[in-house]
Design a protein around this motif. Structure first.
Motif, PDB file in Angstrom:
ATOM      1  N   GLY A  91       0.813  -1.213   0.000  1.00  0.00           N
ATOM      2  CA  GLY A  91       0.000   0.000   0.000  1.00  0.00           C
ATOM      3  C   GLY A  91       0.846   1.262   0.000  1.00  0.00           C
ATOM      4  N   THR A  92       2.155   1.092  -0.023  1.00  0.00           N
ATOM      5  CA  THR A  92       3.041   2.262  -0.083  1.00  0.00           C
ATOM      6  C   THR A  92       4.019   2.074  -1.228  1.00  0.00           C
ATOM      7  N   ASN A  93       4.457   3.179  -1.784  1.00  0.00           N
ATOM      8  CA  ASN A  93       5.461   3.075  -2.846  1.00  0.00           C
ATOM      9  C   ASN A  93       6.821   2.716  -2.282  1.00  0.00           C
ATOM     10  N   CYS A  94       7.108   3.287  -1.092  1.00  0.00           N
ATOM     11  CA  CYS A  94       8.450   3.087  -0.550  1.00  0.00           C
ATOM     12  C   CYS A  94       8.700   1.622  -0.213  1.00  0.00           C
ATOM     13  N   LEU A  95       7.768   0.998   0.523  1.00  0.00           N
ATOM     14  CA  LEU A  95       8.000  -0.400   0.908  1.00  0.00           C
ATOM     15  C   LEU A  95       7.841  -1.338  -0.289  1.00  0.00           C
ATOM     16  N   ASP A  96       6.968  -0.992  -1.229  1.00  0.00           N
ATOM     17  CA  ASP A  96       6.862  -1.819  -2.441  1.00  0.00           C
ATOM     18  C   ASP A  96       8.184  -1.822  -3.198  1.00  0.00           C
ATOM     19  N   THR A  97       8.859  -0.685  -3.200  1.00  0.00           N
ATOM     20  CA  THR A  97      10.166  -0.620  -3.854  1.00  0.00           C
ATOM     21  C   THR A  97      11.145  -1.552  -3.154  1.00  0.00           C
ATOM     22  N   LEU A  98      11.118  -1.495  -1.818  1.00  0.00           N
ATOM     23  CA  LEU A  98      12.031  -2.333  -1.043  1.00  0.00           C
ATOM     24  C   LEU A  98      11.758  -3.816  -1.307  1.00  0.00           C
ATOM     25  N   PHE A  99      10.481  -4.169  -1.394  1.00  0.00           N
ATOM     26  CA  PHE A  99      10.100  -5.568  -1.586  1.00  0.00           C
ATOM     27  C   PHE A  99      10.032  -5.945  -3.065  1.00  0.00           C
ATOM     28  N   ASP A 100      10.400  -5.040  -3.920  1.00  0.00           N
ATOM     29  CA  ASP A 100      10.348  -5.282  -5.353  1.00  0.00           C
ATOM     30  C   ASP A 100       8.930  -5.709  -5.790  1.00  0.00           C
ATOM     31  N   GLY A 101       7.962  -4.918  -5.388  1.00  0.00           N
ATOM     32  CA  GLY A 101       6.585  -5.175  -5.811  1.00  0.00           C
ATOM     33  C   GLY A 101       5.656  -5.531  -4.659  1.00  0.00           C
ATOM     34  N   GLY A 102       6.169  -6.248  -3.687  1.00  0.00           N
ATOM     35  CA  GLY A 102       5.304  -6.611  -2.560  1.00  0.00           C
ATOM     36  C   GLY A 102       5.812  -7.851  -1.854  1.00  0.00           C
ATOM     37  N   VAL A 103       5.104  -8.227  -0.810  1.00  0.00           N
ATOM     38  CA  VAL A 103       5.491  -9.388  -0.011  1.00  0.00           C
ATOM     39  C   VAL A 103       5.075 -10.661  -0.750  1.00  0.00           C
ATOM     40  N   GLU A 104       6.023 -11.567  -0.918  1.00  0.00           N
ATOM     41  CA  GLU A 104       5.796 -12.732  -1.789  1.00  0.00           C
ATOM     42  C   GLU A 104       5.122 -13.911  -1.100  1.00  0.00           C
ATOM     43  N   THR A 105       4.367 -14.657  -1.898  1.00  0.00           N
ATOM     44  CA  THR A 105       3.857 -15.946  -1.431  1.00  0.00           C
ATOM     45  C   THR A 105       4.975 -16.985  -1.624  1.00  0.00           C
ATOM     46  N   GLN A 106       4.759 -18.174  -1.084  1.00  0.00           N
ATOM     47  CA  GLN A 106       5.751 -19.258  -1.114  1.00  0.00           C
ATOM     48  C   GLN A 106       7.019 -18.887  -0.362  1.00  0.00           C
ATOM     49  N   ALA A 107       6.918 -17.896   0.511  1.00  0.00           N
ATOM     50  CA  ALA A 107       8.108 -17.470   1.239  1.00  0.00           C
ATOM     51  C   ALA A 107       7.732 -17.024   2.640  1.00  0.00           C
TER      52      ALA A 107
END
Ligand code: GTP
Ligand code: MG
Length: 373
Positions: A91-107
């Protein structure tokens, strides 16, 4: 799919074995894989050989139905499986950048940081975001929220949902909350989670916090190996569940001051190495006045970087959005100058460094001992 997962769909598994298994909390074929033969034998009292056979059959069955990949696969197949990985936008640009798009499934993603650094707020935000449609950064999925510290607040969910223009009632309905009262209970909840995950199309499992109860219950050196073993079991099960059910697992972890670390940030996650080895991603949250800093500490494919974020009504927010989340703006990364003007610029201790620190007689350094290797 649910038909395919019934225990009695396995050849040679009759009503007696099915009952034995379900009495022990193993309800479907996935559960067999998640628990593994050693544990199955332990909890059902069946011979280890029999348990191994059943678990192998379960694996074969899931390979045939295409639910899990074969033991030997080409890199192409691994690549294809990775294509199924979903990402939950923060929901934020800053953390999406850090996560390269978002928090992943299978992880398994571990967020660690001191009190008030925003771990719980981050978990609440993701619990809302995962419910958004795919086109809007979510996975249109439900949430299993394992709350060990009694810090889950539906009111926060309501305000986060409103800030993201979602119907709060619907959002609340799709979050299954399990309050864990002790570490054994916390483990039991996860062991029994299979059917809940399936029925509710759970795409995010939150464990806030993963380590707190273990730490509170097992005090002193004598109990340490027992604690690490149990914690190890819990964290492994969590990451196996994330892989098998293609959902994201988020575990939070508090850091404590450790006086024996002279260089760098004198804090480290309290789970020690057990959690570090199992998580696929580790993120460090740090307070910096009103702002927060998130740093990607460990990742197989993200660069190590830091971003600034904020906390507000909408949960985690971009630093420039003081209260309500507003229109998209480019992510703010820490500039070199900002990094330098940080009140206490510190180097974060990486998990590799942690492993190299010799445990001392100090009780807290117990956390450094790993039973994994
Ligand atoms: P521990 O669980 O104690 O380790 O901390 P944590 O990392 O989980 O911290 P948490 O996510 O609970 O963050 C608490 C902080 O979030 C508070 O100090 C507030 O600054 C902020 N916060 C929480 N709710 C709101 C809110 O509604 N509005 C604003 N502006 N800030 C909030
Ligand atoms: Mg918290």
């Amino acid at each position: 799919m649910v038909e395919d997962l019934r225990l009695d769909s396995l050849e040679g598994v009759g009503p007696v074995t099915t009952r034995k298994l379900s009495d022990a909390g193993v309800h479907n074929v996935m559960d067999l894989i998640v628990r593994g033969p050693v544990e199955i034998a332990e909890i059902t009292g069946m011979e280890k050989d029999t348990a191994e056979k059943i678990v192998n059959k379960a694996r074969q069955h899931l390979v045939e139905t295409g639910l899990i990949s074969k033991d030997f696969v080409t890199a192409t197949e691994v690549y294809k499986r990775r294509q199924d990985i979903g990402k939950i936008s923060t929901g934020t640009n800053c953390l999406d950048t850090l996560f390269d798009g978002g928090v992943e499934t299978q992880a398994l993603t571990e967020v660690y940081g001191e009190f008030g650094s925003g771990k719980t707020q981050f978990a609440h935000t993701l619990a809302v975001m995962v419910q958004k449609p795919k086109a809007e950064g979510g996975l249109d999925g439900g949430v299993l929220y394992i709350d060990t510290e009694n810090t889950f607040r539906p009111e926060r969910i309501v305000s986060i949902a409103q800030a993201h223009e979602m119907d709060p009632e619907k959002v609340l309905d799709r979050i299954i909350v399990a309050r864990a009262y002790n570490s054994a209970h916390q483990t039991l909840i996860l062991e029994e989670a299979g059917p809940v995950i399936e029925e509710n199309n759970v795409k995010l499992i939150v464990v806030d916090s993963a380590v707190g109860l273990f730490r509170a219950e097992y005090l002193g050196r004598g109990t340490l190996s027992n604690r690490q073993q149990k914690l190890n079991h819990f964290v492994h099960m969590l990451s196996r569940i994330a892989e098998t059910y293609n959902c994201a697992a988020l575990a939070t972890n508090q850091v404590m001051a450790s006086p024996d670390v002279f260089f760098g940030d004198p804090t480290r996650p309290i789970g020690g190495n057990v959690v570090a080895h199992t998580s696929t991603y580790r993120i460090y949250f740090k307070k910096s006045g009103k702002k927060r800093i998130a740093r990607m500490v460990d990742s197989p494919h993200h660069p190590e970087e830091e971003v600034i974020f904020g906390l507000g009504e909408a949960g985690v927010i971009d630093p420039e959005d003081t209260e309500k989340k507003v229109a998209k703006k480019p992510a703010k990364k820490l500039s070199k100058k900002e990094k330098e003007s940080e009140p206490e610029p510190e180097i974060i201790v990486s998990s590799t460094e942690l492993q190299m620190v010799e445990p001392t007689e100090d009780a807290d350094s117990d956390d450094l001992m790993s039973l994994e290797e």
